[in-house]
Design a protein around this motif. Sequence first.
Motif, PDB file in Angstrom:
ATOM      1  N   ARG A  17       0.829  -1.209   0.000  1.00  6.25           N
ATOM      2  CA  ARG A  17       0.000   0.000   0.000  1.00  6.25           C
ATOM      3  C   ARG A  17       0.863   1.257   0.000  1.00  6.25           C
ATOM      4  NH1 ARG A  17      -3.100  -3.430   3.600  1.00  6.25           N
ATOM      5  NH2 ARG A  17      -5.084  -3.968   2.591  1.00  6.25           N
ATOM      6  N   ARG A  18       1.947   1.204   0.750  1.00 12.03           N
ATOM      7  CA  ARG A  18       2.844   2.360   0.812  1.00 12.03           C
ATOM      8  C   ARG A  18       3.492   2.612  -0.547  1.00 12.03           C
ATOM      9  NH1 ARG A  18       7.208   1.754   5.347  1.00 12.03           N
ATOM     10  NH2 ARG A  18       5.298   1.769   6.591  1.00 12.03           N
ATOM     11  N   LEU A  19       3.949   1.536  -1.191  1.00 11.39           N
ATOM     12  CA  LEU A  19       4.575   1.684  -2.507  1.00 11.39           C
ATOM     13  C   LEU A  19       3.549   2.137  -3.541  1.00 11.39           C
ATOM     14  CD1 LEU A  19       6.939   1.357  -4.476  1.00 11.39           C
ATOM     15  CD2 LEU A  19       6.358  -1.082  -4.647  1.00 11.39           C
ATOM     16  N   PRO A  38       0.804   0.746 -11.678  1.00  9.24           N
ATOM     17  CA  PRO A  38       1.581   0.202 -12.803  1.00  9.24           C
ATOM     18  C   PRO A  38       0.826  -0.851 -13.594  1.00  9.24           C
ATOM     19  CG  PRO A  38       2.432  -0.610 -10.704  1.00  9.24           C
ATOM     20  CD  PRO A  38       1.421   0.436 -10.371  1.00  9.24           C
ATOM     21  N   HIS A  39       1.027  -0.808 -14.903  1.00  9.78           N
ATOM     22  CA  HIS A  39       0.495  -1.840 -15.790  1.00  9.78           C
ATOM     23  C   HIS A  39       1.316  -3.126 -15.694  1.00  9.78           C
ATOM     24  CE1 HIS A  39      -0.792   1.977 -17.637  1.00  9.78           C
ATOM     25  NE2 HIS A  39      -1.774   1.308 -18.214  1.00  9.78           N
ATOM     26  N   VAL A  40       2.608  -2.960 -15.468  1.00 10.01           N
ATOM     27  CA  VAL A  40       3.549  -4.081 -15.481  1.00 10.01           C
ATOM     28  C   VAL A  40       4.522  -3.923 -14.314  1.00 10.01           C
ATOM     29  CG1 VAL A  40       5.390  -5.245 -16.786  1.00 10.01           C
ATOM     30  CG2 VAL A  40       3.424  -4.275 -18.003  1.00 10.01           C
ATOM     31  N   VAL A  41       4.855  -5.038 -13.688  1.00  2.71           N
ATOM     32  CA  VAL A  41       5.942  -5.057 -12.707  1.00  2.71           C
ATOM     33  C   VAL A  41       7.014  -6.016 -13.202  1.00  2.71           C
ATOM     34  CG1 VAL A  41       6.647  -5.492 -10.340  1.00  2.71           C
ATOM     35  CG2 VAL A  41       4.381  -4.531 -10.790  1.00  2.71           C
ATOM     36  N   PHE A  42       8.227  -5.517 -13.256  1.00  7.14           N
ATOM     37  CA  PHE A  42       9.396  -6.274 -13.714  1.00  7.14           C
ATOM     38  C   PHE A  42      10.136  -6.746 -12.463  1.00  7.14           C
ATOM     39  CE2 PHE A  42      13.861  -6.530 -14.984  1.00  7.14           C
ATOM     40  CZ  PHE A  42      13.829  -7.071 -16.250  1.00  7.14           C
ATOM     41  N   ASP A  43      10.025  -8.036 -12.152  1.00  2.00           N
ATOM     42  CA  ASP A  43      10.526  -8.559 -10.876  1.00  2.00           C
ATOM     43  C   ASP A  43      11.490  -9.708 -11.097  1.00  2.00           C
ATOM     44  OD1 ASP A  43      10.867  -9.759  -8.319  1.00  2.00           O
ATOM     45  OD2 ASP A  43       8.917  -9.010  -7.675  1.00  2.00           O
ATOM     46  N   TYR A  44      12.738  -9.509 -10.720  1.00  2.00           N
ATOM     47  CA  TYR A  44      13.722 -10.587 -10.707  1.00  2.00           C
ATOM     48  C   TYR A  44      14.322 -10.746  -9.320  1.00  2.00           C
ATOM     49  CZ  TYR A  44      17.081  -6.703 -11.040  1.00  2.00           C
ATOM     50  OH  TYR A  44      17.798  -5.553 -10.819  1.00  2.00           O
ATOM     51  N   VAL A  45      13.836  -9.944  -8.351  1.00  2.00           N
ATOM     52  CA  VAL A  45      14.361  -9.979  -6.986  1.00  2.00           C
ATOM     53  C   VAL A  45      13.824 -11.189  -6.237  1.00  2.00           C
ATOM     54  CG1 VAL A  45      14.562  -8.696  -4.826  1.00  2.00           C
ATOM     55  CG2 VAL A  45      14.590  -7.472  -7.016  1.00  2.00           C
ATOM     56  N   VAL A  95       0.676  -4.628  -5.931  1.00  2.00           N
ATOM     57  CA  VAL A  95       0.741  -3.246  -6.403  1.00  2.00           C
ATOM     58  C   VAL A  95       0.369  -3.090  -7.869  1.00  2.00           C
ATOM     59  CG1 VAL A  95       3.155  -3.094  -7.181  1.00  2.00           C
ATOM     60  CG2 VAL A  95       2.116  -1.156  -5.997  1.00  2.00           C
ATOM     61  N   VAL A  96       0.502  -4.141  -8.695  1.00  4.14           N
ATOM     62  CA  VAL A  96       0.156  -4.013 -10.102  1.00  4.14           C
ATOM     63  C   VAL A  96      -1.355  -3.803 -10.254  1.00  4.14           C
ATOM     64  CG1 VAL A  96      -0.233  -6.472 -10.616  1.00  4.14           C
ATOM     65  CG2 VAL A  96       0.723  -4.965 -12.383  1.00  4.14           C
ATOM     66  N   TYR A 128      -5.679 -10.937  -4.394  1.00  4.92           N
ATOM     67  CA  TYR A 128      -5.389  -9.765  -5.224  1.00  4.92           C
ATOM     68  C   TYR A 128      -4.994 -10.176  -6.641  1.00  4.92           C
ATOM     69  CZ  TYR A 128      -5.570  -7.367  -0.786  1.00  4.92           C
ATOM     70  OH  TYR A 128      -5.989  -6.874   0.423  1.00  4.92           O
ATOM     71  N   LEU A 129      -4.722 -11.447  -6.835  1.00  9.41           N
ATOM     72  CA  LEU A 129      -4.421 -11.939  -8.172  1.00  9.41           C
ATOM     73  C   LEU A 129      -5.709 -12.300  -8.905  1.00  9.41           C
ATOM     74  CD1 LEU A 129      -2.085 -12.812 -10.138  1.00  9.41           C
ATOM     75  CD2 LEU A 129      -2.421 -15.122  -9.237  1.00  9.41           C
TER      76      LEU A 129
END
Length: 443
Positions: free
Chosen positions: A294-296, A308-315, A326-327, A350-351
Motif C-alpha cells: 500500500r505504501r509503494l 503500474p500496468h507491469v511489474v518487472f521482478d527478478y528480486v 501493487v500491479v 489480489y491476483l
Amino acid sequence: MDALAEAVMSGASREDLERLTPPQDYLAAHLRREDVDMFHGVADKDVRKSLRVGTVSMPQLAPDEVLIAVLASSINYNTVWSAMFEPVPTFRFLEQFARQGHWQARHDQPYQVVGSDAAGVVVRLGSGVRHWSVGDHVVVSPAYVDDQEPGTHADGMMGGGQLAWGFETNFGGLAHYAVVRASQLIPKPAHLSWEEAACNTLCAGTAYRMLVGEHGARIKQGDVVLVWGATGGLGAYAAQFVRNGGGIAVGVVGSERKAQLARALGCKVVLNRQELGLDSHTGDDPTLTLKLGRRLGAAIRREVGEDPHVVFDYVGQATFGISVFVVRRGGVVVTCGSSTGYRHHYDNRYLWMKLKRIVGSHVANLAEQWECNRLISLGSIVPMLSALYPLDDVGEAARLVQTNKHIGKVGVLCLAPRAGLGITDPARRAAVGEDRLAMLRSG
C-alpha cells in the motif's frame, strides 16, 4: 598464452587461425565436485572460496558446436548460485545431461567451467556448422537448445531440453576458450569493446523477452512499468527498453547514487526502497507485505497518477508479494529470477479477484536475442558494464555480485589483456557517444 590465443590477439587471418591447433588444456574459472559440501553449516557462503582458476582439459567438438577464443565474459547471478552450490549443486545438472549419452556425456566432469556470457572469436567449427566461419567476432546466447526437439521450433525456450549454458552445462564462458552450439552465436556489435559486448546477452536478452517480446508483458506506449532494482544487471536494461518503447519507468533503487543513474537510464520516477521501508523486508510476513504494498502503491500514484500496468521482478522472495499486490487490475507481473530466494509468498485474492497475470520468463530465444542485439548494434540500448576484473580475480568479481555491492554488470577480461580492445566500427561508436557507453563507469 598458447599459440592460437596469441594469433587471435594479433588479428591473424582465418587461414592462419585454421592452421593452428587448439591447446590440450586451457585456463578457466571452474568449480570442483570435491568442494560441493564446503559450505554446509556456513552462514557466509563466500564464492571466492569455491571459484577456482586453473587449467582444464579441452573437450572435443560435437558436429553442431564451435570453439570460441573468449576475450571477455561477465558475472551473472547464476554463477553465484553455482559457486554457493545452491539451491542444488550444479554438478547434478551435468550428471543428468550426461545420461543422455553421446556428446552430452562429455559434460559430466569432476569440474564445471561456469559463465553464461562471452564475447570472442570463432577458432574451430564442428563438421555440421553452417553460416559461421573461423575468425568471426561473436557474442554468445546462454540459451542452449536442442534443435531436433519439436518444441524448440515454436519457441527455443519451450523445448524440454533447453538448458542455461555455463550453469546447467559445462565449458562455459569464464575461460580462455568456450564450447557453444552454433545456435547460440550472434554477431558481435562492431562498435563495442570485447568487455562491453560480453556483458549484454544474458541480461539484455532476458529483459527484452520479459518486456518487449511476444512471450512477455508486451509493453506499449504509456504503460507504467515498475522496475525493481533499476540499476541492477537486469533492471538497467529494463529501464532502457521501457524508455525506448514510450513507457513510464518507475525505478526502485537503494541509494541516491543509484537514483541518479536510474534517471539517466530513462526512469521518469525513482523511489528509494530504504525511504519506503522496503530494505529489510524478506517477503515472509503477509501483513507487512500488504502494508508495504500500500505504501509503494501510494508513492507510485502520487508521482505518476495511476498504478503500474507491469511489474518487472527478478528480486523474488523479498518483493514478489508486493509486486502482485501493487500491479493494477488486469496488470502483469513478469518474473525471471529470485535473487533473494525462490519461495514466493503472495495473497492470491489480489491476483484472481483483480484478474492480474503472472508471466514466467527465462532468457530469450535466438530470434529475440538477434532483435535485442540489433538494438544494441544501433546504439538504442547501451551496455551496462560498471566494473571490470581479470580472470585471475573472478572470485572477487562474483563476490561483488553476491553481496549486491555492484551496479549494472561486472565484466571479466579473459584473453583480452586490457580494456578497450575489439572495436571495429569507431564511427558508430562516436555516433553513440563515449559518455553513453560508459554511463555506469563514470563518476
